[in-house]
Enzyme design. Structure first.
Site, PDB file in Angstrom:
ATOM      1  N   SER A 120     -14.788 -36.410  25.399  1.00 42.00           N
ATOM      2  CA  SER A 120     -15.419 -35.198  24.843  1.00 42.00           C
ATOM      3  C   SER A 120     -15.368 -34.057  25.852  1.00 42.00           C
ATOM      4  O   SER A 120     -15.472 -32.900  25.475  1.00 42.00           O
ATOM      5  CB  SER A 120     -16.895 -35.452  24.536  1.00 42.00           C
ATOM      6  OG  SER A 120     -17.065 -36.595  23.782  1.00 42.00           O
ATOM      7  N   HIS A 143      -9.572 -36.219  19.747  1.00 39.76           N
ATOM      8  CA  HIS A 143     -11.040 -36.179  19.751  1.00 39.76           C
ATOM      9  C   HIS A 143     -11.583 -36.367  18.337  1.00 39.76           C
ATOM     10  O   HIS A 143     -11.507 -35.464  17.501  1.00 39.76           O
ATOM     11  CB  HIS A 143     -11.498 -34.828  20.343  1.00 39.76           C
ATOM     12  CG  HIS A 143     -12.972 -34.739  20.560  1.00 39.76           C
ATOM     13  ND1 HIS A 143     -13.718 -33.645  20.180  1.00 39.76           N
ATOM     14  CD2 HIS A 143     -13.843 -35.616  21.100  1.00 39.76           C
ATOM     15  CE1 HIS A 143     -14.983 -33.856  20.484  1.00 39.76           C
ATOM     16  NE2 HIS A 143     -15.084 -35.046  21.054  1.00 39.76           N
ATOM     17  N   ASN A 193     -17.131 -28.456  19.762  1.00 41.55           N
ATOM     18  CA  ASN A 193     -18.316 -28.544  20.616  1.00 41.55           C
ATOM     19  C   ASN A 193     -18.716 -27.197  21.210  1.00 41.55           C
ATOM     20  O   ASN A 193     -19.887 -26.978  21.507  1.00 41.55           O
ATOM     21  CB  ASN A 193     -18.130 -29.598  21.709  1.00 41.55           C
ATOM     22  CG  ASN A 193     -18.421 -30.988  21.157  1.00 41.55           C
ATOM     23  OD1 ASN A 193     -19.123 -31.132  20.155  1.00 41.55           O
ATOM     24  ND2 ASN A 193     -17.876 -32.007  21.786  1.00 41.55           N
TER      25      ASN A 193
HETATM   26  N1  LIG Z   1     -20.668 -40.594  20.767  1.00 41.02           N
HETATM   27  C1  LIG Z   1     -20.076 -39.529  20.230  1.00 41.02           C
HETATM   28  O1  LIG Z   1     -20.609 -38.843  19.339  1.00 41.02           O
HETATM   29  C2  LIG Z   1     -18.687 -39.151  20.693  1.00 41.02           C
HETATM   30  C3  LIG Z   1     -17.927 -38.241  19.919  1.00 41.02           C
HETATM   31  C4  LIG Z   1     -16.627 -37.938  20.327  1.00 41.02           C
HETATM   32  C5  LIG Z   1     -16.122 -38.505  21.481  1.00 41.02           C
HETATM   33  N2  LIG Z   1     -16.884 -39.369  22.214  1.00 41.02           N
HETATM   34  C6  LIG Z   1     -16.274 -39.974  23.425  1.00 41.02           C
HETATM   35  O2  LIG Z   1     -15.844 -41.296  23.091  1.00 41.02           O
HETATM   36  C7  LIG Z   1     -15.936 -42.139  24.243  1.00 41.02           C
HETATM   37  C8  LIG Z   1     -16.781 -43.350  23.913  1.00 41.02           C
HETATM   38  O3  LIG Z   1     -18.067 -42.925  23.499  1.00 41.02           O
HETATM   39  P1  LIG Z   1     -19.075 -43.908  22.726  1.00 41.02           P
HETATM   40  O4  LIG Z   1     -20.185 -43.041  22.252  1.00 41.02           O
HETATM   41  O5  LIG Z   1     -18.322 -44.757  21.796  1.00 41.02           O
HETATM   42  O6  LIG Z   1     -19.575 -44.819  23.955  1.00 41.02           O
HETATM   43  P2  LIG Z   1     -20.228 -46.273  23.905  1.00 41.02           P
HETATM   44  O7  LIG Z   1     -21.041 -46.381  25.152  1.00 41.02           O
HETATM   45  O8  LIG Z   1     -20.857 -46.538  22.578  1.00 41.02           O
HETATM   46  O9  LIG Z   1     -18.958 -47.257  24.008  1.00 41.02           O
HETATM   47  C9  LIG Z   1     -18.174 -47.387  25.147  1.00 41.02           C
HETATM   48  C10 LIG Z   1     -17.604 -48.791  25.151  1.00 41.02           C
HETATM   49  O10 LIG Z   1     -16.587 -48.874  26.175  1.00 41.02           O
HETATM   50  C11 LIG Z   1     -16.693 -50.144  26.787  1.00 41.02           C
HETATM   51  N3  LIG Z   1     -16.002 -50.109  28.078  1.00 41.02           N
HETATM   52  C12 LIG Z   1     -16.453 -49.635  29.251  1.00 41.02           C
HETATM   53  N4  LIG Z   1     -15.505 -49.797  30.208  1.00 41.02           N
HETATM   54  C13 LIG Z   1     -14.433 -50.373  29.609  1.00 41.02           C
HETATM   55  C14 LIG Z   1     -13.151 -50.802  30.060  1.00 41.02           C
HETATM   56  N5  LIG Z   1     -12.799 -50.637  31.322  1.00 41.02           N
HETATM   57  N6  LIG Z   1     -12.292 -51.368  29.157  1.00 41.02           N
HETATM   58  C15 LIG Z   1     -12.649 -51.529  27.869  1.00 41.02           C
HETATM   59  N7  LIG Z   1     -13.872 -51.140  27.381  1.00 41.02           N
HETATM   60  C16 LIG Z   1     -14.738 -50.583  28.244  1.00 41.02           C
HETATM   61  C17 LIG Z   1     -18.199 -50.380  26.862  1.00 41.02           C
HETATM   62  O11 LIG Z   1     -18.501 -51.742  27.093  1.00 41.02           O
HETATM   63  C18 LIG Z   1     -18.642 -49.877  25.493  1.00 41.02           C
HETATM   64  O12 LIG Z   1     -18.593 -50.896  24.514  1.00 41.02           O
HETATM   65  C19 LIG Z   1     -16.472 -41.261  25.371  1.00 41.02           C
HETATM   66  O13 LIG Z   1     -15.401 -40.745  26.103  1.00 41.02           O
HETATM   67  C20 LIG Z   1     -17.197 -40.144  24.609  1.00 41.02           C
HETATM   68  O14 LIG Z   1     -17.287 -38.949  25.356  1.00 41.02           O
HETATM   69  C21 LIG Z   1     -18.137 -39.713  21.839  1.00 41.02           C
END
Ligand SMILES: NC(=O)c1ccc[n+]([C@@H]2O[C@H](COP(=O)([O-])OP(=O)(O)OC[C@H]3O[C@@H](n4cnc5c(N)ncnc54)[C@H](O)[C@@H]3O)[C@@H](O)[C@H]2O)c1
Length: 286
Positions: A120, A143, A193
């Site tokens: 993000s 994204h 965003n």
């Molecule tokens: N939450 C939102 O609304 C949103 C929206 C758009 C983009 N994003 C982006 O998406 C990404 C993930 O966000 P999220 O909200 O799903 O996070 P989250 O914390 O729900 O999930 C992240 C997952 O990644 C896993 N992980 C960590 N290190 C790892 C590795 N080395 N190999 C494999 N898996 C690994 C964790 O165990 C976890 O299950 C981030 O970069 C975030 O900025 C989030």
């Protein structure tokens, strides 16, 4: 099964699992990786509920549930991603974690495999430094928006060295899963965003000045602008600690227009984070 595209998803969290579902629902086999098999499996199990919700919204058909979920293979071995055509990275928003992950993947994935990141806030061009120079043309931002199974938009963000054929490939992949991609330059906050947080800063300012209540500002945006949800209700959904973090990143890049309002900081200090703590701009207890 659609044989011409095999997808790898890194991170079976909130975003990764739902992005996996989007591909699986269109018949594409998906390998979904997390740091442990248990976490990867838990991500897949959560999709049972996600799928049912999406059926109620008319996005998926109930009778396709079993075949869709069967397309997703949870794993904790990077080696399983050796023959995928596209990897979408959705691990935690931390540069060093993403760097380590891309480095490992570079060693196992085919040279032709495209690496997309769902970051993000981290510049795509900076993340592209985590892959070998031969892969840089195949590195791109994709994204998705939460909940990814429902939201139609994907911002497709080429970095400085991304090849034009990679942009075309990523736009095509988004269309294949029924999403609408838009091409965006690699700037902090991308498009959506930036607009969203500009509105949120102004909404907090209106509240702080006593111009209207949070409830009335939300009503104003819903009934006057046609927004499906008001800014304060949405901030409570995404949670105020994350909202503050994002505004601090935008403030660092663009200055005054994104300076977080003190009232948002107070909400975070008081643990009024939103729905997840039972209280934010509104009260959700009971
Ligand atoms: N939450 C939102 O609304 C949103 C929206 C758009 C983009 N994003 C982006 O998406 C990404 C993930 O966000 P999220 O909200 O799903 O996070 P989250 O914390 O729900 O999930 C992240 C997952 O990644 C896993 N992980 C960590 N290190 C790892 C590795 N080395 N190999 C494999 N898996 C690994 C964790 O165990 C976890 O299950 C981030 O970069 C975030 O900025 C989030």
């Amino acid at each position: 099964m659609a044989e011409d595209l095999k997808v790898g998803i890194l991170g079976a969290g909130m975003m990764g699992a739902e992005i996996a579902l989007c591909f699986a629902a269109r018949g594409y086999p998906v390998i979904m990786n997390d740091i442990s098999l248990e976490l990867a499996q838990r991500g897949k199990e959560r999709l049972q509920v996600v799928f049912d919700k999406a059926v109620r919204k008319g996005i998926f058909q109930q009778e396709e549930k079993e075949s869709t979920l069967a397309q997703i293979t949870p794993t904790d071995h990077y080696a399983m991603l050796g023959d995928v055509d596209l990897v979408i990275e959705a691990v935690v928003e931390d540069f060093d974690t993403k760097k380590k992950t891309f480095h490992e993947l570079d060693n196992v994935c085919n040279p032709g495999c495209v690496f997309a990141t769902n970051t993000s806030s981290i510049p795509i061009t900076r993340l592209a430094t985590c892959v070998a120079s031969e892969r840089k043309a195949k590195f791109i931002g994709a994204h998705f928006f939460s909940p990814a199974s429902v939201m139609q938009l994907v911002e497709v963000i080429p970095g400085l060295e991304t090849g034009e054929e990679t942009v075309t490939f990523m736009m095509d992949c988004c269309q294949r899963i029924g999403k609408t991609p838009i091409r965006v330059k690699d700037v902090t906050g991308f498009v959506v965003n930036r607009i969203l947080n500009a509105m949120w800063v102004e909404a907090a300012r209106l509240l702080d000045e006593g111009v209207a209540s949070a409830k009335d500002i939300d009503t104003g945006c819903r009934l006057g602008l046609g927004h499906p949800i008001g800014p304060f209700a949405l901030m409570d959904l995404t949670s105020n600690d994350l909202n503050l973090k994002v505004q601090e990143i935008l403030f660092e890049s663009y200055g005054e227009r994104f300076r977080p309002m003190p009232i948002l900081k107070q909400k975070v200090f008081a643990n009024h984070l939103g729905r997840k703590t039972g209280r934010g701009w509104f009260d959700y207890k009971g």
